[in-house]
Design an enzyme around this catalytic site. Structure first.
Site, PDB file in Angstrom:
ATOM      1  N   ARG A   1       4.219   5.559  -7.202  1.00 11.87           N
ATOM      2  CA  ARG A   1       4.824   4.502  -8.013  1.00 11.87           C
ATOM      3  C   ARG A   1       5.398   5.127  -9.284  1.00 11.87           C
ATOM      4  O   ARG A   1       4.631   5.695 -10.082  1.00 11.87           O
ATOM      5  CB  ARG A   1       3.772   3.456  -8.374  1.00 11.87           C
ATOM      6  CG  ARG A   1       4.269   2.287  -9.229  1.00 11.87           C
ATOM      7  CD  ARG A   1       3.104   1.390  -9.626  1.00 11.87           C
ATOM      8  NE  ARG A   1       2.341   0.938  -8.476  1.00 11.87           N
ATOM      9  CZ  ARG A   1       1.124   0.398  -8.538  1.00 11.87           C
ATOM     10  NH1 ARG A   1       0.519   0.245  -9.712  1.00 11.87           N
ATOM     11  NH2 ARG A   1       0.498   0.025  -7.440  1.00 11.87           N
TER      12      ARG A   1
ATOM     13  N   HIS B   1      -1.160   5.782  -9.338  1.00 14.47           N
ATOM     14  CA  HIS B   1      -0.109   5.865  -8.320  1.00 14.47           C
ATOM     15  C   HIS B   1       1.010   6.817  -8.749  1.00 14.47           C
ATOM     16  O   HIS B   1       1.643   7.460  -7.900  1.00 14.47           O
ATOM     17  CB  HIS B   1       0.498   4.480  -8.085  1.00 14.47           C
ATOM     18  CG  HIS B   1      -0.341   3.566  -7.242  1.00 14.47           C
ATOM     19  ND1 HIS B   1      -0.245   3.529  -5.868  1.00 14.47           N
ATOM     20  CD2 HIS B   1      -1.260   2.643  -7.578  1.00 14.47           C
ATOM     21  CE1 HIS B   1      -1.073   2.607  -5.387  1.00 14.47           C
ATOM     22  NE2 HIS B   1      -1.711   2.061  -6.417  1.00 14.47           N
TER      23      HIS B   1
ATOM     24  N   ASP C   1      -2.043   2.062  -1.758  1.00 16.83           N
ATOM     25  CA  ASP C   1      -2.630   0.762  -1.442  1.00 16.83           C
ATOM     26  C   ASP C   1      -2.402   0.537   0.045  1.00 16.83           C
ATOM     27  O   ASP C   1      -1.265   0.658   0.525  1.00 16.83           O
ATOM     28  CB  ASP C   1      -1.949  -0.352  -2.236  1.00 16.83           C
ATOM     29  CG  ASP C   1      -2.154  -0.225  -3.738  1.00 16.83           C
ATOM     30  OD1 ASP C   1      -3.121   0.436  -4.152  1.00 16.83           O
ATOM     31  OD2 ASP C   1      -1.342  -0.802  -4.485  1.00 16.83           O
TER      32      ASP C   1
ATOM     33  N   GLU D   1     -10.618  -3.025  -6.237  1.00 14.44           N
ATOM     34  CA  GLU D   1      -9.518  -3.346  -5.322  1.00 14.44           C
ATOM     35  C   GLU D   1      -9.810  -2.755  -3.950  1.00 14.44           C
ATOM     36  O   GLU D   1      -9.789  -1.525  -3.789  1.00 14.44           O
ATOM     37  CB  GLU D   1      -8.188  -2.795  -5.866  1.00 14.44           C
ATOM     38  CG  GLU D   1      -7.799  -3.364  -7.217  1.00 14.44           C
ATOM     39  CD  GLU D   1      -6.518  -2.744  -7.764  1.00 14.44           C
ATOM     40  OE1 GLU D   1      -6.016  -1.752  -7.181  1.00 14.44           O
ATOM     41  OE2 GLU D   1      -6.007  -3.253  -8.776  1.00 14.44           O
TER      42      GLU D   1
ATOM     43  N   HIS E   1      -7.175  -0.035  -2.650  1.00 17.02           N
ATOM     44  CA  HIS E   1      -6.730   1.062  -3.512  1.00 17.02           C
ATOM     45  C   HIS E   1      -7.563   2.323  -3.282  1.00 17.02           C
ATOM     46  O   HIS E   1      -8.776   2.323  -3.495  1.00 17.02           O
ATOM     47  CB  HIS E   1      -6.857   0.598  -4.974  1.00 17.02           C
ATOM     48  CG  HIS E   1      -6.436   1.592  -5.999  1.00 17.02           C
ATOM     49  ND1 HIS E   1      -5.386   1.367  -6.871  1.00 17.02           N
ATOM     50  CD2 HIS E   1      -6.922   2.808  -6.342  1.00 17.02           C
ATOM     51  CE1 HIS E   1      -5.266   2.395  -7.699  1.00 17.02           C
ATOM     52  NE2 HIS E   1      -6.190   3.288  -7.385  1.00 17.02           N
TER      53      HIS E   1
END
Length: 269
Positions: free
Chosen positions: A106, A151, A158, A240, A243
């Site tokens: 990301r 990320h 994810d 999460e 994740h």
């Protein structure tokens, strides 16, 4: 003539400072380079069987719009992380499952987009699905949004599980009625993944991997993903279920900002 000890110590301090500045500058250059380092790869070149549903390329995410930096719906990772995912996929395929990634590398510009969105308290378009019970003013304090993301270092992803054979899912239609991400699987937005108890990117404590309210098949599905990945060097973020980070990370201190695009992986001429 020998130098006084204080002078030598001062010279050493200057040299250390110069080296520190040089190292910091190198890291800064790496983080803002328009191309990825050579050991970043498209996941599909390492394992084309892993399904991809890159949500931030689409408007179906908590922002409600395609996110800055996502120019193509592809998963990019450091090669060690991609190869470890391939090993996990090989194990899961034998059990009748496939991995599906929602997000991989990301860029920092995407994280900056999240921060701007979180600071805009008037934008509540996707609240009913992604954070129905969380006041938007709490997103930073509660840890849902941060100025930096693992990320961006290239080894975090994810992901979820899909029972094979995989069935197609309908596309999201902007403006459609939203259902809370913690609703029953047959009520929330359709996803061809197994039931994990919540949808992806659900800002709710039910998304905590081992939340005690998650039991039965939902817990079994989370544990299948968790146990498979952890045996191969991945570490889960407890808040999460989707994740995971592959360790050791090749770039534990660098946050990259090249776009999510096949062109970012092309060797410069």
């Amino acid at each position: 003539m020998t130098r006084p000890f204080s002078a030598v110590r001062g010279l050493v301090a200057v040299l250390v400072a110069l080296l520190t500045v040089t190292a910091a500058s190198a890291t800064a250059r790496a983080s803002t380079d328009g191309r990825a380092p050579a050991d970043f790869v498209a996941l599909s070149t390492v394992d084309p069987t892993i399904l991809q549903d890159i949500r931030y390329f689409t408007p179906h995410n908590f922002v409600g719009a395609p996110v800055d930096g996502y120019r193509q719906p592809i998963c990019i990772l450091t090669r060690p992380a991609a190869e470890a995912l391939h090993r996990a996929q090989s194990r899961l395929l034998r059990q009748g499952y496939s991995l599906k990634v929602y997000d991989c590398y990301r860029p920092q510009r995407a994280v900056d987009h999240f921060v701007r969105w979180a600071e805009d308290l008037d934008d509540q378009a996707m609240k009913d699905e992604f954070y129905p019970d969380v006041d938007k003013t709490r997103l930073f304090d509660d840890g849902y949004i941060a100025a930096k993301s693992g990320h961006s270092r290239g080894s975090t992803m994810d992901l979820t599980l899909v029972k094979l054979p995989a069935h197609p899912t309908r596309p999201y239609v902007p403006g459609e009625t939203l259902v809370p991400c913690y609703a029953a699987q047959d009520e929330r937005f359709p996803d061809n993944s197994v039931d994990m108890g919540t949808g992806y990117d659900c800002f709710d404590t039910l998304a905590h991997t081992l939340d005690p309210r998650i039991q039965g098949p939902q817990l079994a599905n989370r544990l299948l993903l968790k146990n498979t990945l952890e045996e191969l060097g991945f570490v889960n973020l407890a808040e999460e279920w989707w994740h995971y980070t592959f360790k050791p990370e090749p770039y534990p201190d660098t946050y990259f900002d090249f776009p999510v695009s096949a062109a970012s992986l092309t060797t410069a001429s």
